[in-house]
Design an enzyme around this catalytic site. Structure first.
Site, PDB file in Angstrom:
ATOM      1  N   SER A  63      -2.574  54.091  44.548  1.00  0.00           N
ATOM      2  CA  SER A  63      -2.902  55.602  44.381  1.00  0.00           C
ATOM      3  C   SER A  63      -3.636  55.681  46.027  1.00  0.00           C
ATOM      4  O   SER A  63      -3.714  56.743  46.067  1.00  0.00           O
ATOM      5  CB  SER A  63      -4.464  55.584  43.432  1.00  0.00           C
ATOM      6  OG  SER A  63      -4.234  55.926  42.488  1.00  0.00           O
ATOM      7  N   LYS A  66      -1.456  58.726  47.125  1.00  0.00           N
ATOM      8  CA  LYS A  66      -1.955  60.172  46.432  1.00  0.00           C
ATOM      9  C   LYS A  66      -2.262  60.552  48.177  1.00  0.00           C
ATOM     10  O   LYS A  66      -1.162  62.219  48.194  1.00  0.00           O
ATOM     11  CB  LYS A  66      -2.852  59.837  46.082  1.00  0.00           C
ATOM     12  CG  LYS A  66      -2.449  59.809  44.491  1.00  0.00           C
ATOM     13  CD  LYS A  66      -3.256  59.515  44.229  1.00  0.00           C
ATOM     14  CE  LYS A  66      -3.939  58.458  42.038  1.00  0.00           C
ATOM     15  NZ  LYS A  66      -4.662  57.891  41.568  1.00  0.00           N
ATOM     16  N   TYR A 189       6.102  59.818  39.751  1.00  0.00           N
ATOM     17  CA  TYR A 189       5.123  59.311  40.189  1.00  0.00           C
ATOM     18  C   TYR A 189       4.869  58.140  39.885  1.00  0.00           C
ATOM     19  O   TYR A 189       4.033  57.191  41.318  1.00  0.00           O
ATOM     20  CB  TYR A 189       4.168  60.280  39.335  1.00  0.00           C
ATOM     21  CG  TYR A 189       2.953  59.702  39.714  1.00  0.00           C
ATOM     22  CD1 TYR A 189       1.509  59.878  40.845  1.00  0.00           C
ATOM     23  CD2 TYR A 189       2.262  58.741  38.307  1.00  0.00           C
ATOM     24  CE1 TYR A 189       0.311  59.091  41.072  1.00  0.00           C
ATOM     25  CE2 TYR A 189       0.515  58.433  39.485  1.00  0.00           C
ATOM     26  CZ  TYR A 189      -0.222  58.680  40.018  1.00  0.00           C
ATOM     27  OH  TYR A 189      -1.684  57.979  39.761  1.00  0.00           O
ATOM     28  N   VAL A 259      -5.444  50.500  43.331  1.00  0.00           N
ATOM     29  CA  VAL A 259      -5.894  49.328  41.548  1.00  0.00           C
ATOM     30  C   VAL A 259      -5.163  48.454  42.025  1.00  0.00           C
ATOM     31  O   VAL A 259      -5.578  47.102  40.973  1.00  0.00           O
ATOM     32  CB  VAL A 259      -5.515  50.277  40.384  1.00  0.00           C
ATOM     33  CG1 VAL A 259      -6.853  51.204  39.591  1.00  0.00           C
ATOM     34  CG2 VAL A 259      -4.299  50.484  40.195  1.00  0.00           C
TER      35      VAL A 259
HETATM   36  N1  GLU Z   1      -0.212  53.400  38.906  1.00  0.00           N
HETATM   37  C1  GLU Z   1      -2.174  53.821  39.032  1.00  0.00           C
HETATM   38  C2  GLU Z   1      -2.028  55.028  37.864  1.00  0.00           C
HETATM   39  O1  GLU Z   1      -1.568  56.512  38.276  1.00  0.00           O
HETATM   40  C3  GLU Z   1      -3.162  54.488  40.337  1.00  0.00           C
HETATM   41  C4  GLU Z   1      -3.985  54.222  40.036  1.00  0.00           C
HETATM   42  C5  GLU Z   1      -5.013  53.731  40.540  1.00  0.00           C
HETATM   43  O2  GLU Z   1      -4.337  52.785  41.981  1.00  0.00           O
HETATM   44  O3  GLU Z   1      -6.232  54.530  41.317  1.00  0.00           O
HETATM   45  O4  GLU Z   1      -2.639  54.882  36.689  1.00  0.00           O
END
Ligand code: GLU
Length: 424
Positions: A63, A66, A189, A259
């Site tokens: 994330s 993002k 994504y 995560v």
């Molecule tokens: N690829 C993970 C998801 O979309 C990223 C979530 C995160 O890092 O908070 O669930």
């Protein structure tokens, strides 16, 4: 002499090692990592890097991609188009919550998955939707200052279990937040989340946001200032999901977690910070990463609301040279020219009026002039001119281009001033 900073960072890592928390296992491949890796990196706005621990260890960005992809969407599509599709309100919910604005279906912010999927779709060009991921990989590489690769194994692993993202993407498609194929958006994504990085890469990315969008090492302007401001605002309010309020009040650094165990923080104008430790708390954030940020914020007074005095350094020197009709008052400025420090220059000139027939305003040591600084400097020069004083602007780097001060008045601009002999 060896810099004390890496030693200090090692001390922080030692003090923050506690072994609690659990690995993210909803992406199977993330459960196979070494849980004890721990790294911390800092990059100053000038591009100096300090690191400690496993700073060469590679992990997926998740994330933390993002905010950067949101920045790319803003650059490509403009604020109005992006804000029409993604709001900027904290959701107070977990990253993967299936929450969309009632009626419109608009994601609440770009940090939760719904907003991030939309930002990913916004980057895609209508005629070639599959190329968004390559554009994003190139962006993240430019931010890191080196070529980054996608960990296809982690991407494939997430694709097997990414039911929630598929559900969210289908809802977004249903609400016509985007018109691309939801499966394609999810696949792009997930690969975006699987770009491999180290803490040094992440600190460099955060450092780019800290230095107004300019990559501190390469000097390339990657994001414009308005985009940086928007990205950091959203990181501050939404970057830590349902722990955003607690994070901002205790640590006070706009941040984003992932995560896989990565965590970045940006102190505008000062520092980019990155930590990595894969054991997570209940919010999906690195336990040891949070502890390290807590410690750095406390030890180094990094809390944003505990702001350093940026206002007192713009007027570096005021000096009178020469005599009689040749006498000139030199006002030597430095740093970033914004409201509060330009006010100090104006105040200094109002308080102690210029008594020489000439004034030279020297911008040689100035880094940037913000629009408000420009307006105030031009008005200062216009008023000096109205008072019958000859103004010359020393601007070797063109920090104040086209200095139209109004009413047809423009100060004389020179690259340097031959210094007359000092008289006092
Ligand atoms: N690829 C993970 C998801 O979309 C990223 C979530 C995160 O890092 O908070 O669930």
């Amino acid at each position: 002499m060896r810099s004390p900073l890496p030693d200090y960072l090692t001390e922080v890592l030692d003090a923050c090692t506690d072994g609690s928390g659990t690995l993210a296992d909803y992406i199977p491949e993330l459960a196979n990592v070494d849980p004890d890796r721990f790294a911390l990196s800092l990059v100053t706005a000038e591009g100096t890097t300090y690191s400690a621990g496993d700073d060469n260890h590679v992990f997926t960005i998740q994330s933390i991609s993002k905010p950067f992809v949101y920045g790319l969407a803003l650059e490509k599509r403009g604020f109005e188009a992006v804000l029409g599709k993604i709001d900027v309100e904290p959701s107070g919910e977990a990253f993967n919550e299936i929450s969309l604005e009632r009626d419109s279906g608009r994601p609440l912010n770009p940090m939760i998955n719904a907003g991030a999927l939309t930002a990913h779709a916004l980057v895609a060009d209508a005629d070639s939707p599959g190329t968004a991921i390559e554009e994003i990989r190139a962006l993240l590489s430019a931010l890191a200052g080196r070529e980054l690769d996608i960990d296809e194994k982690v991407a494939a692993s997430e694709m097997q279990t990414t039911y929630r993202n598929v559900a969210i993407a289908n809802l977004l498609r249903g609400y016509e937040i985007f018109c691309d194929d939801p499966d394609e958006v999810v696949a792009g994504y997930v690969r975006q989340c699987s770009v491999d990085v180290t803490t040094t890469d992440l600190a460099m990315m955060a450092g780019t946001l800290a230095s107004g969008g300019i990559q501190p090492r390469t000097g390339v302007q990657i994001f414009s200032r308005p985009v940086v401001r928007q990205v950091l605002s959203v990181m501050a309010t939404c970057g830590m999901y349902d722990a955003a309020g607690d994070w901002l009040s205790t640590i006070g650094i706009p941040a984003k977690s992932g995560v896989s165990g990565g965590l970045i923080g940006v102190l505008p104008g000062q520092l980019g910070i990155a930590a990595y430790s894969p054991r997570l708390d209940e919010h999906g954030t690195s336990v040891q990463g949070v502890a390290a940020f807590e410690r750095l914020s406390r030890d180094m007074n990094l809390h944003l609301m505990d702001a350093p005095m940026v206002a007192h350094s713009a007027l570096r020197r005021r000096q009178v040279y020469g005599e009689g009709s040749d006498a000139v008052t030199l006002l030597e400025l430095e740093g970033d020219i914004q409201f509060t420090n330009t006010e100090q220059i104006v105040h200094a000139v109002v308080d102690e009026p210029v008594t020489t027939p000439h004034v030279a305003i020297d911008l040689t040591l100035v880094r940037t002039v913000l629009p408000v600084g420009r307006r105030m400097l031009l008005e200062l020069m216009r008023r000096l001119h109205v008072d019958g004083i000859d103004v010359v602007l020393i601007d070797p780097d063109g920090d104040l281009p086209d200095p139209d001060a109004g009413n047809g008045y423009r100060p004389r601009v020179v690259r340097c001033l031959e210094e007359p002999r000092e008289s006092r």
